[in-house]
Motif scaffolding. Structure first.
Motif, PDB file in Angstrom:
ATOM      1  N   MET A 103       2.820  -4.686   7.851  1.00  0.00           N
ATOM      2  CA  MET A 103       3.655  -5.569   7.030  1.00  0.00           C
ATOM      3  C   MET A 103       2.847  -6.391   6.027  1.00  0.00           C
ATOM      4  SD  MET A 103       6.803  -4.942   7.685  1.00  0.00           S
ATOM      5  CE  MET A 103       7.888  -4.313   8.960  1.00  0.00           C
ATOM      6  N   ALA A 104       1.701  -6.870   6.402  1.00  0.00           N
ATOM      7  CA  ALA A 104       0.890  -7.659   5.466  1.00  0.00           C
ATOM      8  C   ALA A 104       0.468  -6.805   4.268  1.00  0.00           C
ATOM      9  CB  ALA A 104      -0.332  -8.241   6.168  1.00  0.00           C
ATOM     10  N   ALA A 105       0.103  -5.563   4.520  1.00  0.00           N
ATOM     11  CA  ALA A 105      -0.288  -4.665   3.430  1.00  0.00           C
ATOM     12  C   ALA A 105       0.903  -4.322   2.541  1.00  0.00           C
ATOM     13  CB  ALA A 105      -0.911  -3.391   3.982  1.00  0.00           C
ATOM     14  N   ILE A 106       2.076  -4.220   3.134  1.00  0.00           N
ATOM     15  CA  ILE A 106       3.293  -3.951   2.354  1.00  0.00           C
ATOM     16  C   ILE A 106       3.569  -5.136   1.433  1.00  0.00           C
ATOM     17  CG2 ILE A 106       5.808  -3.674   2.558  1.00  0.00           C
ATOM     18  CD1 ILE A 106       5.162  -2.059   5.189  1.00  0.00           C
ATOM     19  N   ARG A 107       3.420  -6.336   1.954  1.00  0.00           N
ATOM     20  CA  ARG A 107       3.591  -7.543   1.135  1.00  0.00           C
ATOM     21  C   ARG A 107       2.534  -7.592   0.042  1.00  0.00           C
ATOM     22  NH1 ARG A 107       6.372 -10.504  -1.699  1.00  0.00           N
ATOM     23  NH2 ARG A 107       6.039 -12.725  -1.649  1.00  0.00           N
ATOM     24  N   ALA A 108       1.294  -7.283   0.396  1.00  0.00           N
ATOM     25  CA  ALA A 108       0.200  -7.297  -0.583  1.00  0.00           C
ATOM     26  C   ALA A 108       0.411  -6.258  -1.679  1.00  0.00           C
ATOM     27  CB  ALA A 108      -1.132  -7.061   0.115  1.00  0.00           C
ATOM     28  N   GLY A 149       3.136  -5.739  -3.053  1.00  0.00           N
ATOM     29  CA  GLY A 149       4.127  -6.281  -3.970  1.00  0.00           C
ATOM     30  C   GLY A 149       5.575  -6.127  -3.557  1.00  0.00           C
ATOM     31  N   PHE A 150       5.821  -5.637  -2.360  1.00  0.00           N
ATOM     32  CA  PHE A 150       7.195  -5.467  -1.913  1.00  0.00           C
ATOM     33  C   PHE A 150       7.778  -6.799  -1.425  1.00  0.00           C
ATOM     34  CE2 PHE A 150       5.344  -1.266  -1.670  1.00  0.00           C
ATOM     35  CZ  PHE A 150       6.307  -0.511  -2.310  1.00  0.00           C
ATOM     36  N   ALA A 151       9.083  -6.955  -1.598  1.00  0.00           N
ATOM     37  CA  ALA A 151       9.778  -8.168  -1.182  1.00  0.00           C
ATOM     38  C   ALA A 151      10.679  -7.927   0.026  1.00  0.00           C
ATOM     39  CB  ALA A 151      10.620  -8.712  -2.339  1.00  0.00           C
ATOM     40  N   THR A 152      11.181  -6.699   0.147  1.00  0.00           N
ATOM     41  CA  THR A 152      12.143  -6.350   1.189  1.00  0.00           C
ATOM     42  C   THR A 152      11.705  -5.068   1.879  1.00  0.00           C
ATOM     43  OG1 THR A 152      13.966  -7.351  -0.053  1.00  0.00           O
ATOM     44  CG2 THR A 152      14.571  -5.757   1.640  1.00  0.00           C
ATOM     45  N   VAL A 153      11.893  -5.028   3.194  1.00  0.00           N
ATOM     46  CA  VAL A 153      11.650  -3.834   3.990  1.00  0.00           C
ATOM     47  C   VAL A 153      12.966  -3.426   4.637  1.00  0.00           C
ATOM     48  CG1 VAL A 153      10.463  -2.883   6.015  1.00  0.00           C
ATOM     49  CG2 VAL A 153       9.240  -4.409   4.456  1.00  0.00           C
ATOM     50  N   ILE A 154      13.307  -2.140   4.491  1.00  0.00           N
ATOM     51  CA  ILE A 154      14.502  -1.599   5.139  1.00  0.00           C
ATOM     52  C   ILE A 154      14.050  -0.609   6.200  1.00  0.00           C
ATOM     53  CG2 ILE A 154      16.660  -0.336   4.884  1.00  0.00           C
ATOM     54  CD1 ILE A 154      16.660  -1.109   1.906  1.00  0.00           C
ATOM     55  N   ALA A 184       7.458  -9.136  12.547  1.00  0.00           N
ATOM     56  CA  ALA A 184       6.236  -8.886  11.769  1.00  0.00           C
ATOM     57  C   ALA A 184       6.500  -9.058  10.278  1.00  0.00           C
ATOM     58  CB  ALA A 184       5.706  -7.485  12.064  1.00  0.00           C
ATOM     59  N   ALA A 185       7.656  -8.601   9.822  1.00  0.00           N
ATOM     60  CA  ALA A 185       8.011  -8.750   8.404  1.00  0.00           C
ATOM     61  C   ALA A 185       8.136 -10.228   8.041  1.00  0.00           C
ATOM     62  CB  ALA A 185       9.310  -8.009   8.098  1.00  0.00           C
ATOM     63  N   ALA A 186       8.808 -10.997   8.890  1.00  0.00           N
ATOM     64  CA  ALA A 186       8.974 -12.431   8.624  1.00  0.00           C
ATOM     65  C   ALA A 186       7.619 -13.128   8.568  1.00  0.00           C
ATOM     66  CB  ALA A 186       9.862 -13.058   9.696  1.00  0.00           C
ATOM     67  N   ALA A 187       6.722 -12.764   9.469  1.00  0.00           N
ATOM     68  CA  ALA A 187       5.391 -13.364   9.481  1.00  0.00           C
ATOM     69  C   ALA A 187       4.613 -13.040   8.203  1.00  0.00           C
ATOM     70  CB  ALA A 187       4.618 -12.887  10.700  1.00  0.00           C
ATOM     71  N   ALA A 188       4.927 -11.903   7.598  1.00  0.00           N
ATOM     72  CA  ALA A 188       4.248 -11.502   6.358  1.00  0.00           C
ATOM     73  C   ALA A 188       4.976 -12.000   5.111  1.00  0.00           C
ATOM     74  CB  ALA A 188       4.124  -9.981   6.307  1.00  0.00           C
ATOM     75  N   GLY A 189       6.103 -12.699   5.308  1.00  0.00           N
ATOM     76  CA  GLY A 189       6.848 -13.225   4.164  1.00  0.00           C
ATOM     77  C   GLY A 189       7.776 -12.210   3.519  1.00  0.00           C
ATOM     78  N   LEU A 190       8.213 -11.228   4.293  1.00  0.00           N
ATOM     79  CA  LEU A 190       9.107 -10.193   3.789  1.00  0.00           C
ATOM     80  C   LEU A 190      10.513 -10.345   4.341  1.00  0.00           C
ATOM     81  CD1 LEU A 190       6.670  -7.227   4.419  1.00  0.00           C
ATOM     82  CD2 LEU A 190       7.525  -7.892   2.156  1.00  0.00           C
TER      83      LEU A 190
END
Length: 142
Positions: A21-26, A28-33, A53-59
């Motif tokens: 999740m942290a790498a997904i946020r890094a 540039g993604f905002a939302t994970v489905i 995990a997504a919430a912890a990464a800001g997603l």
């Protein structure tokens, strides 16, 4: 993690892990489905663990479990709603990315020509041709 960009603002992927999740946020993604039903995977990959995990990464995290060969109208409607409200790039995952590409195409029916949706997914090896009639039908109702 294997990010497959269908568009500049939408990517699909095979199964990910909470630590991705942290790498997904890094990236540039905002939302994970999450398009994968919990019944297919071990508990450490269930939607609850992935959402934390997504919430912890800001997603933002949305569970929209899609059953292969049985994509419901509710799945398509939720995917479309999430895409419309995303406010930034969207990352969707399932077992291989195939179901994500199918529900993405259905959610975008009527917004882009069916041929373009099918060709976009085909660039990543996803065959949406068997879904052409449904995509066309969804386009007609919008």
């Amino acid at each position: 993690m294997d990010i497959r960009h269908l568009t500049p603002d939408h990517a699909v992927s095979p199964q990910i892990a909470p630590e991705d999740m942290a790498a997904i946020r890094a990236a540039g993604f905002a939302t994970v489905i999450d398009n994968r039903p919990d019944g297919e995977i071990p508990p450490d990959l269930h939607a609850g663990a992935m959402a934390a995990a997504a919430a912890a990464a800001g997603l933002r995290f949305v569970a929209n479990p899609v059953i292969g060969g049985a994509i419901s109208d509710a799945n398509v409607a939720l995917q479309r709603e999430v895409l419309d409200a995303a406010g930034g790039p969207v990352f969707a995952y399932c077992a291989s990315g195939n179901r994500c590409s199918i529900v993405w195409a259905m959610a975008n029916a009527g917004r882009q020509p069916t041929d373009a949706l099918i060709e976009t997914a085909a660039r990543w090896g996803y065959n949406l041709e068997p879904f052409r009639a449904r995509i066309d039908g969804l386009a007609e109702t919008r």
